[in-house]
Design a protein around this motif. Structure first.
Motif, mmCIF file in Angstrom:
data_model
loop_
_atom_site.group_PDB
_atom_site.id
_atom_site.type_symbol
_atom_site.label_atom_id
_atom_site.label_comp_id
_atom_site.label_asym_id
_atom_site.label_seq_id
_atom_site.Cartn_x
_atom_site.Cartn_y
_atom_site.Cartn_z
ATOM 1 N N GLY A 547 0.805 -1.147 -0.039
ATOM 2 C CA GLY A 547 0.062 -0.185 -0.043
ATOM 3 C C GLY A 547 0.700 1.086 0.043
ATOM 4 N N CYS A 548 2.274 1.121 -0.030
ATOM 5 C CA CYS A 548 3.002 2.450 -0.001
ATOM 6 C C CYS A 548 3.682 2.390 -1.313
ATOM 7 C CB CYS A 548 3.965 2.310 1.089
ATOM 8 S SG CYS A 548 3.140 2.210 2.658
ATOM 9 N N ARG A 549 4.066 3.546 -1.696
ATOM 10 C CA ARG A 549 5.313 3.783 -2.741
ATOM 11 C C ARG A 549 6.356 3.325 -2.518
ATOM 12 N NH1 ARG A 549 6.997 9.545 -5.381
ATOM 13 N NH2 ARG A 549 8.533 8.799 -6.838
ATOM 14 N N TYR A 550 6.787 2.597 -3.592
ATOM 15 C CA TYR A 550 8.207 1.802 -3.488
ATOM 16 C C TYR A 550 9.068 2.063 -4.951
ATOM 17 C CZ TYR A 550 11.375 -2.305 -3.335
ATOM 18 O OH TYR A 550 12.334 -3.262 -3.149
ATOM 19 N N SER A 551 10.262 2.221 -4.775
ATOM 20 C CA SER A 551 10.918 2.308 -5.761
ATOM 21 C C SER A 551 11.759 1.056 -6.170
ATOM 22 C CB SER A 551 11.940 3.654 -5.846
ATOM 23 O OG SER A 551 12.769 3.553 -6.917
ATOM 24 N N PRO A 552 11.644 0.391 -7.205
ATOM 25 C CA PRO A 552 12.546 -0.916 -7.363
ATOM 26 C C PRO A 552 13.709 -0.558 -8.253
ATOM 27 C CG PRO A 552 10.746 -0.677 -9.141
ATOM 28 C CD PRO A 552 10.681 0.628 -8.262
ATOM 29 N N LEU A 553 14.050 0.588 -8.298
ATOM 30 C CA LEU A 553 15.508 0.958 -9.147
ATOM 31 C C LEU A 553 16.647 0.126 -8.524
ATOM 32 C CD1 LEU A 553 15.037 4.966 -9.631
ATOM 33 C CD2 LEU A 553 14.933 3.072 -11.268
ATOM 34 N N GLY A 554 16.744 0.218 -7.336
ATOM 35 C CA GLY A 554 17.918 -0.628 -6.918
ATOM 36 C C GLY A 554 18.035 -2.094 -7.003
ATOM 37 N N ASP A 555 16.692 -2.499 -6.940
ATOM 38 C CA ASP A 555 16.639 -3.954 -7.172
ATOM 39 C C ASP A 555 16.751 -4.379 -8.896
ATOM 40 O OD1 ASP A 555 15.788 -3.788 -4.607
ATOM 41 O OD2 ASP A 555 13.265 -3.676 -5.356
ATOM 42 N N LEU A 556 16.498 -3.555 -9.486
ATOM 43 C CA LEU A 556 16.640 -3.730 -10.927
ATOM 44 C C LEU A 556 18.184 -3.616 -11.297
ATOM 45 C CD1 LEU A 556 13.712 -1.266 -12.541
ATOM 46 C CD2 LEU A 556 13.715 -4.114 -12.165
ATOM 47 N N LEU A 557 18.912 -2.758 -10.535
ATOM 48 C CA LEU A 557 20.175 -2.662 -10.921
ATOM 49 C C LEU A 557 20.980 -4.082 -10.347
ATOM 50 C CD1 LEU A 557 21.541 0.845 -9.949
ATOM 51 C CD2 LEU A 557 20.580 0.048 -12.097
ATOM 52 N N CYS A 558 20.420 -4.465 -9.122
ATOM 53 C CA CYS A 558 20.957 -5.688 -8.580
ATOM 54 C C CYS A 558 20.697 -6.821 -9.558
ATOM 55 C CB CYS A 558 20.611 -5.894 -7.274
ATOM 56 S SG CYS A 558 21.230 -4.790 -5.984
ATOM 57 N N GLU A 559 19.691 -6.884 -10.249
ATOM 58 C CA GLU A 559 19.378 -7.813 -11.136
ATOM 59 C C GLU A 559 20.239 -7.871 -12.285
ATOM 60 O OE1 GLU A 559 15.027 -7.446 -12.038
ATOM 61 O OE2 GLU A 559 14.389 -7.956 -10.102
ATOM 62 N N ARG A 580 37.470 3.520 -6.965
ATOM 63 C CA ARG A 580 36.820 4.395 -6.246
ATOM 64 C C ARG A 580 36.454 5.587 -6.826
ATOM 65 N NH1 ARG A 580 37.912 4.009 -0.281
ATOM 66 N NH2 ARG A 580 38.459 1.647 -0.073
ATOM 67 N N VAL A 581 36.823 5.558 -8.204
ATOM 68 C CA VAL A 581 36.595 6.889 -8.846
ATOM 69 C C VAL A 581 35.307 6.745 -9.667
ATOM 70 C CG1 VAL A 581 37.185 8.643 -10.613
ATOM 71 C CG2 VAL A 581 38.862 7.262 -9.210
ATOM 72 N N ALA A 582 34.123 7.408 -9.214
ATOM 73 C CA ALA A 582 32.719 7.421 -9.695
ATOM 74 C C ALA A 582 32.517 8.307 -10.881
ATOM 75 C CB ALA A 582 31.744 7.589 -8.598
ATOM 76 N N LYS A 583 32.145 7.824 -11.801
ATOM 77 C CA LYS A 583 31.913 8.644 -13.232
ATOM 78 C C LYS A 583 30.429 8.512 -13.404
ATOM 79 C CE LYS A 583 36.410 7.775 -15.196
ATOM 80 N NZ LYS A 583 37.045 6.728 -15.992
ATOM 81 N N PRO A 584 29.796 9.471 -13.992
ATOM 82 C CA PRO A 584 28.317 9.453 -14.587
ATOM 83 C C PRO A 584 28.368 8.502 -15.524
ATOM 84 C CG PRO A 584 29.061 11.716 -14.509
ATOM 85 C CD PRO A 584 30.301 10.965 -14.082
ATOM 86 N N ASP A 585 27.264 7.696 -15.619
ATOM 87 C CA ASP A 585 27.081 6.316 -16.578
ATOM 88 C C ASP A 585 25.911 6.846 -17.388
ATOM 89 O OD1 ASP A 585 26.876 4.051 -17.725
ATOM 90 O OD2 ASP A 585 26.912 2.637 -15.547
ATOM 91 N N PRO A 586 26.457 6.832 -18.675
ATOM 92 C CA PRO A 586 25.289 7.126 -19.767
ATOM 93 C C PRO A 586 24.236 5.957 -19.826
ATOM 94 C CG PRO A 586 27.379 7.432 -20.731
ATOM 95 C CD PRO A 586 27.657 6.708 -19.421
ATOM 96 N N TRP A 587 24.797 4.812 -19.373
ATOM 97 C CA TRP A 587 23.832 3.615 -19.599
ATOM 98 C C TRP A 587 22.584 3.912 -18.470
ATOM 99 C CZ3 TRP A 587 21.774 0.538 -15.717
ATOM 100 C CH2 TRP A 587 21.157 -0.513 -16.140
ATOM 101 N N LEU A 588 22.926 4.564 -17.232
ATOM 102 C CA LEU A 588 22.228 4.364 -16.089
ATOM 103 C C LEU A 588 21.041 5.608 -16.631
ATOM 104 C CD1 LEU A 588 21.604 6.045 -13.191
ATOM 105 C CD2 LEU A 588 21.689 3.701 -13.305
ATOM 106 N N HIS A 589 21.628 6.817 -17.187
ATOM 107 C CA HIS A 589 20.827 7.743 -17.704
ATOM 108 C C HIS A 589 19.692 7.150 -18.541
ATOM 109 C CE1 HIS A 589 24.426 10.740 -16.623
ATOM 110 N NE2 HIS A 589 23.432 10.431 -15.402
ATOM 111 N N SER A 590 20.088 6.261 -19.543
ATOM 112 C CA SER A 590 19.096 5.846 -20.645
ATOM 113 C C SER A 590 18.088 4.949 -19.875
ATOM 114 C CB SER A 590 19.732 5.041 -21.654
ATOM 115 O OG SER A 590 20.885 5.607 -21.957
ATOM 116 N N PHE A 591 18.723 4.087 -18.946
ATOM 117 C CA PHE A 591 17.784 3.277 -18.100
ATOM 118 C C PHE A 591 16.727 3.894 -17.097
ATOM 119 C CE2 PHE A 591 17.510 1.883 -13.596
ATOM 120 C CZ PHE A 591 17.001 0.656 -13.811
ATOM 121 N N LEU A 592 17.371 5.241 -16.731
ATOM 122 C CA LEU A 592 16.194 5.923 -16.075
ATOM 123 C C LEU A 592 15.209 6.423 -16.807
ATOM 124 C CD1 LEU A 592 18.424 8.088 -13.563
ATOM 125 C CD2 LEU A 592 16.893 6.359 -13.016
#
Ligand SMILES: CC/C=C/CC(=O)SCCNC(=O)CCNC(=O)[C@H](O)C(C)(C)COP(=O)(O)OP(=O)(O)OC[C@H]1O[C@@H](n2cnc3c(N)ncnc32)[C@H](O)[C@@H]1OP(=O)(O)O
Length: 715
Positions: A547-559, A580-592
């Motif tokens: 009954g509450c809002r849930y974001s499955p984004l994290g689950d989808l990345l883990c899958e 340790r150097v994090a870079k913006p990920d074009p894949w993630l942007h399209s996925f979103l």
């Protein structure tokens, strides 16, 4: 007070007396003025020695007087009067000379320290600068680079380092006051012209601009928005470029800005909060001063993964005997090597020998039969932990405390595996366990006060700041993190990027934003918890759970196998797994984008304010729920947990202090606003205690406990 006595006929001895640390309260300052005047007026007195009662020279200005109306003589004229004296004044430094305490010593003509003494100017850690002329005298005495280091970091130095730097004139292993008296008599009658630091020129630097530019860059990078380190650099620059009197004026101006800033208040609150958490209490009425801990001489650690290794190191470094158990032989060998390496590196840093002999390694759990306390640190899996607890119950001698290192599992459920649930408590260490200062000590409904007292005391022995909290999903820290992370995920669904959310949170002062932090901890950790909570269920409507809002984004990345840094991709991409150097990920942007399209979501422009308010106020709201439920005894407990365990910026005090600074009415209004916009997100619904506090006129944070007490008594 400051007591004046005459010793050896011709030495005036001034003893600072203000337990516990001989802080320079108004009475002490007046006492020094009177004593110096008296000593200078007595013709028989040839020299003076200043010392502190009970082996502590002086812990600095009395922090309890900050923010109150100033009474008594100000520090600077007191120190000038000492420096101007025609008879030599020697500081006899035992224990500590910190802040105003060291500034007092710098006003003296000579300084003799005991070899075990610690000296420093830690004002920066309280949001201040050494404004009793410390920022002007220290660079003149030891040079700009060394003074910048000490003043901007606030670090304490040993007597040996102080001697090397030129802060003290002599170090003794014997009675410091005796040594100082002898020294003072040996210099009595000599000219003091070369001993008044305020008259020294600041040692010249050919690359002055470059040194200050580098210092400023360094402090800005480390400060995360704190202003005191920057003011410290500016004050030292004044010492290096201006005559003493003008430098003092600059020091005063900078101090006035800091003193009235909310940051100084936050840092001073944090100082006292870290001490207040030691005075713990439980809803049952059990308290720190009525519950006696049992001494722990021998402990066992079960499971030598990353956490178990760190815990073993912490215990061994504190001088305890440790039985370190890992049932897999290969892992046991690896762990032994890793633990020895950690101990050796730590010992090298401290200049001592590594306590390797404190640990015995074993692959057999039966070897823990004679220990006083066990810390189970196996994988975060309830079934596995239960099995270990059953085994421990069979092999440990009666009365052995059984502790579990868990970040959120039910302590009481685990306690039910043993015949003596009163001996069971949680000890939630933070990685790396031998470095991080925080320890959540979690009591279940059946944990005895003595078990809690023992775990709290053990935490102290191994150098932790321990906070006693009740048993609930995620305890205090992780429970509050959950709505914060949910909001961060919802913001992505609504149009934000991980980079933007993280940037806002990092500008606020977190060491890492929500997404960079999740990538570091591993996305699979939260995935496992959500699975165990029945939230990751195939076939359920994607964006609603129970009954509450849930974001499955994290689950989808883990899958997709994107677990964060360790797999080379998560919310960001990394050059290789482990980088340790994090870079913006074009894949993630399209996925979103695809995700939003699939769910009919239209990306909108989200601003800084919304990111901050939704992430922080939902976390704060959970903090109020925790207080309401009695899981934490007071706001200080929550704030200490967040500052020491979750990189909440110290100069903002902690989430509950921040709520007080922002204003409870404002927090309530904004939560109401966001809850109206998102009625399916319960964590945005303002909790009862917050409403009650606002209804009681939003009392300041030190009076919240009164309202909390009333709420509890009505339950
Ligand atoms: C014009 C303004 C000028 C400012 C210049 C300054 O001097 S600012 C103050 C600079 N001094 C410090 O920052 C020192 C702060 N204290 C400490 O770092 C430590 O307390 C200590 C002195 C190293 C002792 O540590 P220890 O672990 O042995 O004990 P606690 O930390 O538990 O302290 C014992 C109690 O003493 C209280 N206390 C400590 N320092 C001060 C102080 N300067 N003023 C007032 N009270 C102080 C501390 O709060 C503890 O009491 P609780 O009742 O438990 O809170």
């Amino acid at each position: 007070m400051a007591q004046y006595t005459r010793i050896s006929g011709s030495v005036g001895l001034i003893t600072l007396k203000n337990p516990p640390v001989n802080a320079l309260s108004a009475v002490v300052r007046q006492g020094i003025v009177d004593s110096v005047e008296r000593a200078l007026g007595e013709p028989e007195v040839k020299c003076l020695v200043i010392c502190g009662q009970s082996g502590k020279f002086c812990g600095g200005a009395d922090i309890r007087e900050f923010g109150k109306k100033m009474t008594g003589p100000p520090l600077i004229p007191v120190f000038h009067a000492i420096e101007a004296a025609a008879k030599p004044v020697v500081a006899a430094i035992e224990g500590i000379a910190l802040g105003g305490g060291l500034e007092l010593a710098l006003g003296c003509h000579y300084r003799i320290a005991h070899s075990k003494a610690k000296l420093g100017l830690p004002e920066v850690t309280l949001g201040l600068l050494p404004a009793a002329a410390g920022s002007q005298r220290l660079p003149r005495l030891i040079g700009v680079p060394a003074a910048l280091d000490l003043i901007t970091t606030g670090r304490h130095v040993t007597a040996a380092e102080a001697l090397q730097l030129g802060i003290v004139d002599q170090v003794t292993d014997h009675n410091t006051v005796d040594a100082a008296v002898k020294f003072a008599l040996s210099v009595a009658g000599q000219s003091l012209d070369a001993r008044r630091i305020s008259t020294f020129p600041c040692p010249r630097l050919s690359n002055l601009d470059a040194v200050f530019e580098a210092a400023m860059q360094k402090v800005r990078q480390a400060a995360r928005g704190a202003i005191a380190p920057i003011a410290c650099v500016q004050a030292v620059r004044a010492a290096a470029t201006l005559p003493y009197a003008q430098g003092l004026e600059r020091e005063k101006e900078l101090m006035a800005t800091l003193f009235t800033s909310g940051q100084a208040r936050a840092l001073q609150y944090s100082f006292f909060a870290q001490r207040a958490v030691g005075r713990w209490s439980m809803p049952s009425g059990a308290r720190w001063d009525t519950s006696k801990p049992k001494p722990i001489r021998k402990a066992a650690v079960i499971g030598l993964g990353t956490m178990g290794r760190g815990i073993t190191v912490g215990l061994a470094q504190a001088g305890l005997s440790v039985v370190a158990v890992e049932t897999q032989e290969k892992q046991l060998m690896e762990a032994k090597q890793a633990v020895s390496g950690m101990l050796e590196r730590g010992a090298k840093k401290r200049g001592v020998s590594p306590p390797l002999g404190n640990i015995s390694y074993s692959s057999n759990i039966k070897t823990v039969g004679d220990v006083d306390l066990v810390i189970e640190a196996v994988f975060e899996d309830m079934a596995l932990k239960k099995e270990v607890f059953q085994q421990l119950s069979a092999v440990c001698r009666p009365g052995t405390f059984l502790c579990t290192n868990t970040s959120g599992l039910d302590i009481d459920d685990l306690a039910s595996q043993t015949p003596n649930p009163e001996l069971v408590v949680g000890m939630h260490f933070f990685a790396p366990a031998h470095v991080m200062k925080l320890l959540e000590v979690v009591y279940g409904p059946r944990s005895s006060p003595q078990a809690v007292a023992t775990a709290m005391q053990l935490g102290k022995v191994i150098g932790k700041v321990s906070v006693a909290v009740g048993n609930c999903q995620g305890f205090v820290g992780n429970r509050m993190l959950s709505p914060y992370l949910s909001q961060a995920n919802f913001l992505l669904e609504e149009g934000a990027t991980p980079e933007f959310v993280d940037q806002v949170l990092e500008e606020f002062g977190f060491a890492m934003g929500a997404f960079r932090m999740s990538d570091l901890s591993g996305l699979d950790v939260g995935w496992r918890v959500r699975k165990a909570a029945g939230l990751v269920v195939p076939g359920q409507p994607a964006r609603m759970r129970q009954g509450c809002r849930y974001s499955p984004l994290g689950d989808l990345l883990c899958e997709q196998g994107r677990f964060g840094q360790k797999t080379g991709s998560g919310w960001y991409q990394y050059d290789k797994p482990g980088s340790r150097v994090a870079k913006p990920d074009p894949w993630l942007h399209s996925f979103l984008e695809e995700y939003r399209t699939r769910h009919g979501l239209v990306a909108r422009r989200i601003d800084h304010q919304e990111v901050l308010e939704r992430c922080l106020y939902s976390l704060i709201n959970e903090g109020f729920r925790i207080l309401e439920e009695g899981i934490a005894a007071g706001p200080e407990d929550i704030d200490v947990i967040y500052v020491l365990g979750y990189s909440w910026p110290r100069h903002r005090g902690g989430p509950m202090f921040y709520a007080d600074m922002v204003g409870l009415t404002r927090v309530l209004e904004r939560l109401e606003f966001y809850h109206q916009a998102h009625p399916d997100v319960p964590s945005l619904q303002p909790c009862n205690l917050l409403r009650k506090l606002v209804a009681s006129g939003s009392p300041p944070i030190h009076r919240w406990r009164e309202v909390i007490k009333k709420v509890h008594s009505q339950l």
